[in-house]
Write an enzyme that holds these catalytic residues in place. Sequence first.
Site, PDB file in Angstrom:
ATOM      1  N   VAL A  76     -28.533  44.690 -17.823  1.00 60.85           N
ATOM      2  CA  VAL A  76     -28.750  46.115 -18.077  1.00 60.85           C
ATOM      3  C   VAL A  76     -27.564  46.711 -18.820  1.00 60.85           C
ATOM      4  O   VAL A  76     -27.722  47.460 -19.793  1.00 60.85           O
ATOM      5  CB  VAL A  76     -29.000  46.874 -16.759  1.00 60.85           C
ATOM      6  CG1 VAL A  76     -29.083  48.377 -17.013  1.00 60.85           C
ATOM      7  CG2 VAL A  76     -30.296  46.388 -16.113  1.00 60.85           C
TER       8      VAL A  76
ATOM      9  N   ASP B 268     -28.324  36.195 -28.941  1.00 57.43           N
ATOM     10  CA  ASP B 268     -26.955  35.712 -29.079  1.00 57.43           C
ATOM     11  C   ASP B 268     -26.011  36.891 -29.289  1.00 57.43           C
ATOM     12  O   ASP B 268     -26.427  38.044 -29.379  1.00 57.43           O
ATOM     13  CB  ASP B 268     -26.843  34.662 -30.191  1.00 57.43           C
ATOM     14  CG  ASP B 268     -27.043  35.217 -31.593  1.00 57.43           C
ATOM     15  OD1 ASP B 268     -26.843  36.429 -31.799  1.00 57.43           O
ATOM     16  OD2 ASP B 268     -27.394  34.437 -32.500  1.00 57.43           O
TER      17      ASP B 268
ATOM     18  N   LYS C 272     -23.044  32.727 -27.738  1.00 63.06           N
ATOM     19  CA  LYS C 272     -22.274  31.517 -28.024  1.00 63.06           C
ATOM     20  C   LYS C 272     -20.955  31.968 -28.658  1.00 63.06           C
ATOM     21  O   LYS C 272     -20.814  32.025 -29.877  1.00 63.06           O
ATOM     22  CB  LYS C 272     -23.063  30.594 -28.943  1.00 63.06           C
ATOM     23  CG  LYS C 272     -24.430  30.203 -28.368  1.00 63.06           C
ATOM     24  CD  LYS C 272     -25.219  29.355 -29.332  1.00 63.06           C
ATOM     25  CE  LYS C 272     -24.777  27.916 -29.337  1.00 63.06           C
ATOM     26  NZ  LYS C 272     -25.024  27.244 -28.062  1.00 63.06           N
TER      27      LYS C 272
ATOM     28  N   GLY D  95     -28.418  36.539 -34.688  1.00 65.68           N
ATOM     29  CA  GLY D  95     -27.738  37.248 -35.748  1.00 65.68           C
ATOM     30  C   GLY D  95     -27.955  36.555 -37.084  1.00 65.68           C
ATOM     31  O   GLY D  95     -28.006  35.335 -37.167  1.00 65.68           O
ATOM     32  N   GLY D  96     -28.106  37.351 -38.150  1.00 60.94           N
ATOM     33  CA  GLY D  96     -28.324  36.775 -39.467  1.00 60.94           C
ATOM     34  C   GLY D  96     -29.705  36.171 -39.595  1.00 60.94           C
ATOM     35  O   GLY D  96     -30.715  36.806 -39.304  1.00 60.94           O
ATOM     36  N   ASP D  97     -29.757  34.920 -40.038  1.00 58.70           N
ATOM     37  CA  ASP D  97     -31.012  34.202 -40.239  1.00 58.70           C
ATOM     38  C   ASP D  97     -31.058  33.006 -39.294  1.00 58.70           C
ATOM     39  O   ASP D  97     -30.042  32.332 -39.091  1.00 58.70           O
ATOM     40  CB  ASP D  97     -31.113  33.721 -41.687  1.00 58.70           C
ATOM     41  CG  ASP D  97     -32.402  32.965 -41.962  1.00 58.70           C
ATOM     42  OD1 ASP D  97     -33.377  33.598 -42.387  1.00 58.70           O
ATOM     43  OD2 ASP D  97     -32.427  31.737 -41.744  1.00 58.70           O
TER      44      ASP D  97
ATOM     45  N   THR E 149     -29.004  37.312 -44.095  1.00 60.59           N
ATOM     46  CA  THR E 149     -27.822  36.551 -43.705  1.00 60.59           C
ATOM     47  C   THR E 149     -26.535  37.279 -44.078  1.00 60.59           C
ATOM     48  O   THR E 149     -26.424  37.883 -45.155  1.00 60.59           O
ATOM     49  CB  THR E 149     -27.828  35.156 -44.348  1.00 60.59           C
ATOM     50  OG1 THR E 149     -26.564  34.513 -44.106  1.00 60.59           O
ATOM     51  CG2 THR E 149     -28.057  35.226 -45.844  1.00 60.59           C
TER      52      THR E 149
ATOM     53  N   MET F 229     -17.683  31.387 -40.199  1.00 59.11           N
ATOM     54  CA  MET F 229     -17.025  30.777 -39.024  1.00 59.11           C
ATOM     55  C   MET F 229     -15.775  30.006 -39.419  1.00 59.11           C
ATOM     56  O   MET F 229     -15.488  28.943 -38.883  1.00 59.11           O
ATOM     57  CB  MET F 229     -18.008  29.851 -38.280  1.00 59.11           C
ATOM     58  CG  MET F 229     -19.258  30.548 -37.793  1.00 59.11           C
ATOM     59  SD  MET F 229     -20.436  29.435 -36.978  1.00 59.11           S
ATOM     60  CE  MET F 229     -21.046  28.514 -38.390  1.00 59.11           C
TER      61      MET F 229
ATOM     62  N   GLY G 218     -19.236  42.830 -41.010  1.00 60.03           N
ATOM     63  CA  GLY G 218     -19.868  43.521 -42.126  1.00 60.03           C
ATOM     64  C   GLY G 218     -21.142  44.254 -41.737  1.00 60.03           C
ATOM     65  O   GLY G 218     -21.904  43.803 -40.889  1.00 60.03           O
TER      66      GLY G 218
END
Length: 414
Positions: free
Chosen positions: A25, A207, A229, A260-262, A290, A344, A373
């Site tokens: 929550v 994630d 992660k 997140g992203g693609d 992405t 990364m 970003g």
Amino acid sequence: MSASPYPLGLRLDGRRVVVVGGGAVATRRVPALLDAGADVLLVSPELTPALRARVDAGRLHWVPRRFAPEDLDGAWLVQVAIDDPMAAAAVSAVAAERRIFCVRADDRTAATAWTPAVTRQGPVTVAVFGGGDPRRAMTVRDAVRDLLAARLVADDVAPPQGLPDAQATTGPTTGRVALVGAGPGDPELITVKGWRLLTEADVVVADRLVPGLLLDELRADVELVDASKIPYGPSRAQEEINRILVDRALAGAFVVRLKGGDPYVFGRGGEELLACAEAGVPVTVVPGVTSSIAAPAAVGIPVTHRGVAHEFTVVSGHVAPDSPASLVRWDALAGLRGTLVILMGLKNLAAIAETLIAHGKSPQTPAAVVQEGTTGAQRTLRSTLDAVAADVLTAEVRPPAVVVVGDVVEALDG
């Protein structure tokens, strides 16, 4: 009949808000408080990985223990995000003594304030109270959002699009999974289809790079699984994530794996699809925007530009260039004339830059780093290949960040 709530927009910028509880929550509610500029104090013995990431990033303060009355010193609002009725009642009692409005996740009737169902369209925020019925509020909220967006007006009667034909024959007890790309960070950059499937989900497995405001818009009865992660920190094994997707779907739920992203750009979406396919679970894949392209674009860096770069290459930098586990041909990348985008890669940035230079890349090649970003925390650092790693340390740039190497970094300057 109880009195109707008085609608009010709270301006929380710089004001203390206390959140008691560090579970699912709180994971859903904290992002909206941070987006409002609140000074959030989170009191809980334990945190989800997603909340811990926000603590590590300096976004909120964490007191790792159970609630104490002095935690409300200077507070303007308190949100009780625990499911222990006695503990929640103790917090709200202290809040009442101090005349601080209190939101309770466990008991709306005992709360002095309610969290409405919210939709955001640019500068417009619509908050809906459903007379104490969260499902009614969500239904109305979704209809309002559709009207504001002037699209998807038939979503409440139309079947989900893009699902495999096999769904019709899998039987009423078999659910399905959608791998949905949430985009680079701005909650408005999720695709229309991705958002629609998210509103239909029974279970959301998210994630840490998922825009937090998307979680704030989930139905109250949605099961949220935090599969964060965090790099070089606590993580849930990929096999466990696969098991959750399959088990929930086989139990009849519609599961959205929100990434997140693609899903297929360093997102392990392929592994999750294979696990579901092996178990006979239908899967829909919804591509996402992405960060490898969106983060540079957000700060005025095009990954290609006429007369400057006719190509761009996206690589993962989570493995050091000299590691036997690396699959990247850094020597070959050094010889390319186009744009190099590294995801990364902060931990190994010094080694990456040294390797590129050692294989012929000019030390003076323009480089830029974009942290978080498209979000309100976006930061940009501009440098050169030989200095960027040191500059990142000096500026205390932290993940998630996208590194761009190439002349496009300066393509739109002046």
